[in-house]
Enzyme design. Structure first.
Site, PDB file in Angstrom:
ATOM      1  N   SER A 312       0.359  -1.608  -0.080  1.00  0.00           N
ATOM      2  CA  SER A 312       0.230   0.184   0.163  1.00  0.00           C
ATOM      3  C   SER A 312       0.941   1.318  -0.104  1.00  0.00           C
ATOM      4  O   SER A 312       1.260   1.270  -0.947  1.00  0.00           O
ATOM      5  CB  SER A 312      -1.284   0.220   1.118  1.00  0.00           C
ATOM      6  OG  SER A 312      -2.147   0.818   0.811  1.00  0.00           O
ATOM      7  N   LYS A 337      -1.528  -4.231  -3.231  1.00  0.00           N
ATOM      8  CA  LYS A 337      -2.614  -3.297  -2.875  1.00  0.00           C
ATOM      9  C   LYS A 337      -2.850  -1.705  -3.675  1.00  0.00           C
ATOM     10  O   LYS A 337      -2.274  -0.716  -3.203  1.00  0.00           O
ATOM     11  CB  LYS A 337      -2.165  -3.205  -1.057  1.00  0.00           C
ATOM     12  CG  LYS A 337      -3.603  -2.304  -0.149  1.00  0.00           C
ATOM     13  CD  LYS A 337      -4.929  -3.019  -0.532  1.00  0.00           C
ATOM     14  CE  LYS A 337      -5.937  -1.900   0.485  1.00  0.00           C
ATOM     15  NZ  LYS A 337      -6.191  -0.696   0.140  1.00  0.00           N
ATOM     16  N   GLN A 341      -9.911   2.822   0.983  1.00  0.00           N
ATOM     17  CA  GLN A 341     -11.448   3.110   1.420  1.00  0.00           C
ATOM     18  C   GLN A 341     -11.682   4.044   2.345  1.00  0.00           C
ATOM     19  O   GLN A 341     -10.846   5.105   2.456  1.00  0.00           O
ATOM     20  CB  GLN A 341     -10.801   2.033   2.515  1.00  0.00           C
ATOM     21  CG  GLN A 341     -11.672   0.486   2.040  1.00  0.00           C
ATOM     22  CD  GLN A 341      -9.933   0.493   1.308  1.00  0.00           C
ATOM     23  OE1 GLN A 341      -8.484   0.781   2.145  1.00  0.00           O
ATOM     24  NE2 GLN A 341      -9.625  -0.219   0.424  1.00  0.00           N
TER      25      GLN A 341
END
Length: 489
Positions: A312, A337, A341
């Site tokens: 990420s 990733k 969100q």
């Protein structure tokens, strides 16, 4: 909804989920503050409009189901449990491991975890196809020290199976007070039998930046997480290395599961030329918004160390250095990733929370690395013993037997420089000789068999070997690349 440049950066973060989960998250969609002081107002109108998609027939069907369960089911049911289950079922139908519901207790733990230190094992996990999967153990954490690896599947914790649980339910079983044990049963690719790993929970270190000066004017900064204070600490350590005459820099984000995106931008921006994008965010309609550099001032060469546990925000850093700066990546392909969100605590209205995938992030060149990761420019695998599984200690390993434990034993012995004739899991006479040699030099009873005491000593020895920088082939390759770029001979 399309957000402008720096506005995006202020509220996208990798949120610490209890003791484990980190995901790229927008925490307050209704109050978005720019990194440069501006503000954008949004509302829950879009959410209400989405709710209007339910017809009266849909609502009646849901209400009928609830009524049947409440009035006809064999056992008395808990109202809140039913409602939470309905929400979990709706979100699980999306098939997205990073979209989750949090009840009031889980939401409170979430808020605590992203604003302060926490106690746990120090690993990021997700739920994939009903299985709890390790994304990355945080470097230096109890999880890493115990031998957890990226992509390990956690089957159970202290005898409680995790199959079918939500990620929050799994995390609540994994986390716990400092000093307590989490006995994990894990499955690992390439290992036939389940592995038992005992992790002693601890405070996860809030210090995330570690720097040192290597030979030939090469500085090294290791980032373990991207927390609120990481950019400041990075700048301080970078300034210190520069004052010592640093000519080139290694940034190590191996086994770094992520952190705050604005922190990543602050760290990378001094190296990115003005006007070049650092990262891009894309919404469901394909609309993209880049965050561009206001001008970099650092011009010395940089090499970034990555591995399968770089996830990420670490991948955002790696992608920015690779594509916007032209730096070399050394190590292994990263985790992959690439989604963002949003949390909707205010909209839920009762202290519960929903964390939902709403955006994707892309590299400066517009590449989406989700489920693919970023490939290194210089691929380097660590020695086999770096990935060896802990030895089971329920029974003594003896000659003329075959097992995965024996295979791991042989890999450890070989890694310690002891002569073995095979690493296929058959306990040969040569393996027994190597065990005797190890036992003799470590003050253990010389039997040629591996009991719990010998197994523990072997594991301690191999961990020490792994921690020795001389064993780190990826770091060696990064140093060599910088030496080449600096013209060092």
């Amino acid at each position: 909804m399309l957000f402008k440049g720096r506005t995006v950066i202020a509220f996208i973060m990798l949120a610490m989920f209890a003791s484990s989960l980190l995901t790229l998250t927008i925490v307050s969609p209704s109050l978005i503050t720019s990194a440069k002081g501006g503000a954008v107002e949004t509302s829950a109108a879009g959410i209400k409009q989405a709710a209007s998609g339910l017809t009266e027939k849909d609502l009646q069907k849901i209400a009928t189901t609830y009524g049947l369960v409440e009035n006809k089911y064999l056992s008395k049911v808990d109202h809140d449990k039913l409602i939470d289950g309905a929400i979990n079922g709706m979100l699980s139908a999306l098939g997205d491991p990073f979209t989750v519901y949090m009840d009031q207790k889980e939401a409170a733990q979430f808020d605590e975890s992203i604003t302060s230190s926490f106690q746990g094992i120090g690993a990021e996990v997700s739920v994939e196809n009903g299985k709890v999967v390790v994304v990355s153990p945080i470097k230096g954490s109890p999880a890493e020290k115990a031998g957890l690896h990226a992509h390990d599947v956690i089957v159970s914790v202290n005898g409680e199976k995790l199959d079918g649980l939500t990620v929050n339910q799994a995390v609540s079983k994994i986390r716990g007070p400092k000093g307590t044990q989490a006995k994990l049963t894990i499955l690992r690719d390439g290992v036939g039998d389940p592995i038992e790993v005992i992790v002693v929970r601890a405070d996860i270190d809030v210090e995330t930046v570690y720097a040192e000066m290597l030979a030939d004017g090469i500085g090294k900064i290791e980032i373990r997480q991207f927390s609120a204070n990481t950019a400041k600490r990075f700048a301080e350590e970078l300034k210190g290395l520069e004052a010592k005459g640093m000519k080139g820099l290694i940034i190590d984000v191996r086994n770094d599961p992520g952190g705050l995106l604005n922190v990543v931008v602050d760290i990378v921006e001094p190296f990115v030329p003005k006007g070049k994008p650092i990262v891009q965010v894309e919404d469901r309609n394909g609309r993209r918004e880049p965050t561009e550099s206001s001008g970099g001032t650092k011009h010395y060469p940089v090499v970034v160390l990555v591995n399968k546990g770089s996830a990420s925000a670490s991948e955002i850093l790696a992608g920015a250095f690779k594509e916007a700066v032209g730096s070399k990546l050394v190590g292994e392909t990263t985790y992959g990733k690439g989604t963002v969100q949003v949390t909707f605590e205010k909209e839920m209205g009762d202290g519960s929370n929903i964390k939902m995938t709403v955006y994707k992030w892309l590299t400066p060149n517009g590449n989406w690395i989700h489920k693919k990761g970023i490939e290194p420019d210089i691929a380097v695998e660590q020695p086999e013993y770096f990935k060896v599984a802990p030895l089971g200690k329920k029974s003594t390993l003896k000659p003329d037997t075959t097992s995965d434990d024996v295979k791991n034993l042989q890999i450890m012995l070989k890694g310690l420089g002891l002569p073995v004739d095979r690493t296929d899991g058959y306990y040969s006479a040569k393996t027994a000789d190597a065990v005797r040699t190890f036992q003799s030099t470590n003050g253990l009873p010389v039997s040629g068999e591996v009991d719990a005491d010998t197994a523990a000593k072997l594991e301690q020895a191999i961990v020490a070997r792994i921690k020795d920088p001389a064993s780190d082939l990826q770091l060696k390759a990064a140093v060599q690349e910088l030496q080449r770029e600096l013209g060092v001979r």
